[in-house]
Design a protein around this motif. Structure first.
Motif, PDB file in Angstrom:
ATOM      1  N   PRO A  71     -17.600  -2.151  -0.545  1.00 50.34           N
ATOM      2  CA  PRO A  71     -18.740  -2.362  -0.933  1.00 50.34           C
ATOM      3  C   PRO A  71     -19.454  -1.860  -2.257  1.00 50.34           C
ATOM      4  N   GLU A  72     -18.345  -1.418  -3.179  1.00 50.33           N
ATOM      5  CA  GLU A  72     -18.911  -1.351  -4.260  1.00 50.33           C
ATOM      6  C   GLU A  72     -18.582  -2.891  -5.172  1.00 50.33           C
ATOM      7  N   ALA A  73     -17.864  -3.616  -4.680  1.00 50.96           N
ATOM      8  CA  ALA A  73     -18.226  -5.069  -5.276  1.00 50.96           C
ATOM      9  C   ALA A  73     -19.529  -5.835  -5.659  1.00 50.96           C
ATOM     10  N   GLN A  74     -18.256  -6.121  -7.277  1.00 52.33           N
ATOM     11  CA  GLN A  74     -19.738  -7.080  -8.451  1.00 52.33           C
ATOM     12  C   GLN A  74     -19.733  -8.118  -7.882  1.00 52.33           C
ATOM     13  N   ASN A  75     -20.763  -8.584  -8.340  1.00 53.23           N
ATOM     14  CA  ASN A  75     -20.699 -10.030  -8.733  1.00 53.23           C
ATOM     15  C   ASN A  75     -20.193 -11.379  -7.437  1.00 53.23           C
TER      16      ASN A  75
ATOM     17  N   LEU B  12       0.722  -1.247  -0.120  1.00 49.43           N
ATOM     18  CA  LEU B  12       0.496  -0.217   0.401  1.00 49.43           C
ATOM     19  C   LEU B  12       0.947   1.395   0.032  1.00 49.43           C
ATOM     20  N   LYS B  13       1.863   0.932   0.681  1.00 54.72           N
ATOM     21  CA  LYS B  13       2.964   2.410   0.453  1.00 54.72           C
ATOM     22  C   LYS B  13       3.671   2.419  -0.669  1.00 54.72           C
ATOM     23  N   ARG B  14       3.727   1.354  -1.175  1.00 54.33           N
ATOM     24  CA  ARG B  14       4.773   1.575  -2.599  1.00 54.33           C
ATOM     25  C   ARG B  14       3.575   1.758  -3.676  1.00 54.33           C
ATOM     26  N   GLY B  15       1.954   2.005  -3.279  1.00 58.62           N
ATOM     27  CA  GLY B  15       0.846   2.874  -4.117  1.00 58.62           C
ATOM     28  C   GLY B  15       0.891   1.129  -5.365  1.00 58.62           C
ATOM     29  N   LYS B  16       2.084   0.367  -4.705  1.00 53.31           N
ATOM     30  CA  LYS B  16       0.691  -1.292  -6.470  1.00 53.31           C
ATOM     31  C   LYS B  16      -0.491  -1.293  -6.202  1.00 53.31           C
ATOM     32  N   LYS B  17      -0.933  -2.347  -7.085  1.00 55.95           N
ATOM     33  CA  LYS B  17      -2.100  -2.684  -7.466  1.00 55.95           C
ATOM     34  C   LYS B  17      -2.296  -3.869  -7.885  1.00 55.95           C
ATOM     35  N   TYR B  18      -3.093  -4.947  -7.919  1.00 55.95           N
ATOM     36  CA  TYR B  18      -2.929  -6.043  -8.212  1.00 55.95           C
ATOM     37  C   TYR B  18      -4.358  -6.293  -8.942  1.00 55.95           C
ATOM     38  N   ASN B  19      -4.638  -6.938 -10.597  1.00 56.34           N
ATOM     39  CA  ASN B  19      -5.589  -7.821 -10.707  1.00 56.34           C
ATOM     40  C   ASN B  19      -6.258  -8.261 -10.253  1.00 56.34           C
ATOM     41  N   GLY B  20      -5.966  -9.507  -9.463  1.00 55.10           N
ATOM     42  CA  GLY B  20      -6.279 -10.324  -8.962  1.00 55.10           C
ATOM     43  C   GLY B  20      -5.764 -10.507  -7.103  1.00 55.10           C
ATOM     44  N   ILE B  21      -6.632 -10.988  -6.182  1.00 57.93           N
ATOM     45  CA  ILE B  21      -5.998 -10.718  -4.544  1.00 57.93           C
ATOM     46  C   ILE B  21      -6.859 -12.262  -4.389  1.00 57.93           C
ATOM     47  N   ILE B  22      -5.959 -13.697  -3.716  1.00 58.38           N
ATOM     48  CA  ILE B  22      -5.916 -14.415  -3.224  1.00 58.38           C
ATOM     49  C   ILE B  22      -6.033 -14.808  -2.149  1.00 58.38           C
TER      50      ILE B  22
ATOM     51  N   GLY C 221     -15.036 -25.730   4.252  1.00 58.43           N
ATOM     52  CA  GLY C 221     -14.639 -24.035   4.619  1.00 58.43           C
ATOM     53  C   GLY C 221     -15.245 -23.059   3.384  1.00 58.43           C
ATOM     54  N   VAL C 222     -15.111 -21.619   3.765  1.00 55.22           N
ATOM     55  CA  VAL C 222     -16.096 -21.031   3.454  1.00 55.22           C
ATOM     56  C   VAL C 222     -15.955 -20.517   2.498  1.00 55.22           C
ATOM     57  N   PHE C 223     -16.206 -19.509   1.802  1.00 57.36           N
ATOM     58  CA  PHE C 223     -15.734 -18.786   0.945  1.00 57.36           C
ATOM     59  C   PHE C 223     -16.358 -17.044   0.189  1.00 57.36           C
ATOM     60  N   GLY C 224     -16.126 -16.186  -0.001  1.00 59.16           N
ATOM     61  CA  GLY C 224     -16.619 -15.167  -0.970  1.00 59.16           C
ATOM     62  C   GLY C 224     -15.306 -14.971  -1.863  1.00 59.16           C
ATOM     63  N   LYS C 225     -16.188 -14.889  -3.372  1.00 57.53           N
ATOM     64  CA  LYS C 225     -15.221 -14.411  -4.360  1.00 57.53           C
ATOM     65  C   LYS C 225     -16.011 -12.950  -4.634  1.00 57.53           C
ATOM     66  N   PHE C 226     -15.470 -12.017  -5.871  1.00 54.65           N
ATOM     67  CA  PHE C 226     -15.828 -11.413  -6.683  1.00 54.65           C
ATOM     68  C   PHE C 226     -14.527 -11.201  -8.243  1.00 54.65           C
ATOM     69  N   CYS C 227     -15.974 -10.412  -9.002  1.00 51.75           N
ATOM     70  CA  CYS C 227     -14.590 -10.492  -9.979  1.00 51.75           C
ATOM     71  C   CYS C 227     -15.051  -9.431 -11.473  1.00 51.75           C
ATOM     72  N   LYS C 228     -14.774  -8.154 -11.538  1.00 53.81           N
ATOM     73  CA  LYS C 228     -14.893  -7.574 -12.354  1.00 53.81           C
ATOM     74  C   LYS C 228     -14.225  -7.453 -13.290  1.00 53.81           C
ATOM     75  N   ALA C 229     -14.779  -7.446 -14.876  1.00 60.32           N
ATOM     76  CA  ALA C 229     -14.347  -8.052 -15.685  1.00 60.32           C
ATOM     77  C   ALA C 229     -14.588  -6.584 -16.531  1.00 60.32           C
TER      78      ALA C 229
ATOM     79  N   LEU D 189     -11.194 -11.359  -6.763  1.00 58.94           N
ATOM     80  CA  LEU D 189     -10.890 -11.140  -4.999  1.00 58.94           C
ATOM     81  C   LEU D 189     -11.608 -12.338  -4.496  1.00 58.94           C
ATOM     82  N   ILE D 190     -10.444 -13.691  -3.554  1.00 59.26           N
ATOM     83  CA  ILE D 190     -11.643 -14.893  -3.436  1.00 59.26           C
ATOM     84  C   ILE D 190     -10.077 -14.836  -2.019  1.00 59.26           C
TER      85      ILE D 190
END
Length: 293
Positions: A262-266, A190-200, A285-293, A239-240
Motif C-alpha cells: 500500500p505504501e508504493a510511491q509513484n 526472506l528467511k535469510r533477511g535479504k534486501k534488494y533495491n530493485g525487483i523485476i 502485456g500489462v505492467f505496474g511499476k513504482f520507484c522511490k529514490a 519494482l516492475i
C-alpha cells in the motif's frame, strides 16, 4: 496513472507490420514472420510485400512448436543485436528456437529504460537488483551495465546459460546466476533477511520449476507479490511487474500492487505495445511499476 508505452529509439529492432495473427519484424538485418495471437485485425501491407521483405518464416506444427523456413541458406541461425539508452548498452545473441521465440521480448525495452532511470537516481552504491523469471537476461544486463549488483533467477537452465552468453557478449561480468523456482527462491531470501533495491518480475501465464513446481499466474501471483515486496529496501527501491496474459488488465495489476504494498510511491500502470511502422499498435502485456529514490 494508466499509460500506453512503447519502445521509441531502438535502431536494431522494428515491428514492420502485424495482422491476421502474424507479425513482420526486423531484428538487426534479419526480417522474420512469426505467429502473433493478439494480431486479430488485417495486415496493412500486402501479402506480396510481406513475402518480399522477410528472410525467415516460422511455420507451426502446433500452438507451441514448429520450424523456421529460410528463403536462403546464407541466412544465419544465430546473430547479434544491440540495445542502447543514455545510461547503458547491452548486446544479445538471437537464435531460431522451436517455440517461435528468438531470445528477446522487444517491448521490454521500456522497462529497461525505467530500470536505468531509477538506478541513476539512487544514492546507494552498487544497488542490489533481483530479476525473477529472468529469461535471457535483458533486465539483468541493463541493470548490471548501469552499475547494479544483479541476481538473475530462472527455472530453465538453458535460458540462464543463454543469458550468461549475453553477459559475455555485452562485456559485463559478475551477475549472479540462479536456476531455481522463483517463488521458492524468494521465500528462501526472506528467511535469510535479504534486501534488494530493485525487483523485476516478468512471470509467464504458465510454467514449471526445475523440480516440477507448477506456476499458474492467477493462482500464484498474489502470493508472489506479498512475499517479494518484503525484500525491498525501504529507503531506495523500485519494482516492475510485467504480465503477458490475455486475461489480465492494468487494473488487476494496480490492485495487486496496492494490496501487497500500500505504501508504493509513484505507481504507474498500463499496457506495453509495439508500434508497427505500417501503422497498427500491437499490445504485448500489462505492467505496474513504482520507484522511490
Amino acid at each position: 496513472m494508466i499509460q500506453l508505452l512503447a519502445p521509441s529509439h531502438w535502431k536494431d529492432y522494428e515491428l514492420i507490420d502485424c495482422g491476421d495473427f502474424e507479425k513482420l519484424e526486423r531484428f538487426g538485418n534479419v526480417i522474420i514472420i512469426r505467429p502473433e495471437p493478439q494480431a486479430v485485425w488485417s495486415k496493412v501491407l500486402s501479402p506480396q510485400e510481406w513475402h518480399k521483405l522477410h528472410h525467415i518464416k516460422f511455420k507451426g506444427r502446433s500452438a507451441t512448436s514448429g520450424e523456421w523456413v529460410k528463403k536462403s541458406t546464407s541466412i544465419p541461425d544465430r546473430w547479434h543485436i544491440e540495445y542502447k539508452n543514455p545510461e547503458a548498452a547491452i548486446k544479445f545473441r538471437l537464435a531460431l528456437t522451436s517455440f517461435k521465440h528468438v531470445g528477446i521480448f522487444p517491448e521490454q525495452a521500456v522497462n529497461w529504460d525505467y530500470i536505468t532511470q531509477c538506478l541513476k537516481k539512487f544514492k546507494t552504491p552498487n544497488p542490489k537488483i533481483l530479476n525473477l523469471f529472468a529469461y535471457t537476461g535483458g533486465a539483468s544486463l541493463i541493470a548490471q551495465a548501469a552499475g547494479a549488483d544483479t541476481t538473475h533467477v530462472d527455472s530453465i537452465k538453458q535460458v540462464v546459460t543463454w543469458a550468461s552468453e549475453n553477459q559475455e557478449l555485452s562485456a559485463l561480468a559478475n551477475i549472479r546466476w540462479v536456476v531455481e523456482d522463483a517463488l521458492k527462491f524468494v521465500k528462501r531470501e526472506l528467511k535469510r533477511g535479504k534486501k534488494y533495491n530493485g525487483i523485476i518480475l516478468d512471470p509467464p501465464a504458465y510454467g514449471h520449476g526445475p523440480s516440477g513446481e507448477k506456476w499458474k499466474l492467477e493462482d500464484n501471483i498474489n502470493e508472489m507479490m506479498r512475499d517479494v515486496v518484503q525484500l525491498l529496501e525501504p529507503e531506495e527501491h523500485f519494482l516492475i511487474l510485467n504480465t503477458y496474459s490475455l486475461g489480465f488488465s492494468s487494473v488487476i495489476i494496480e490492485n495487486l500492487v496496492k494490496s501487497a504494498y500500500p505504501e508504493a510511491q509513484n505507481l504507474e500502470t498500463g499496457e506495453l505495445y509495439l508500434q508497427a511502422t505500417a501503422g497498427p499498435k500491437l499490445p504485448l502485456g500489462v505492467f505496474g511499476k513504482f520507484c522511490k529514490a
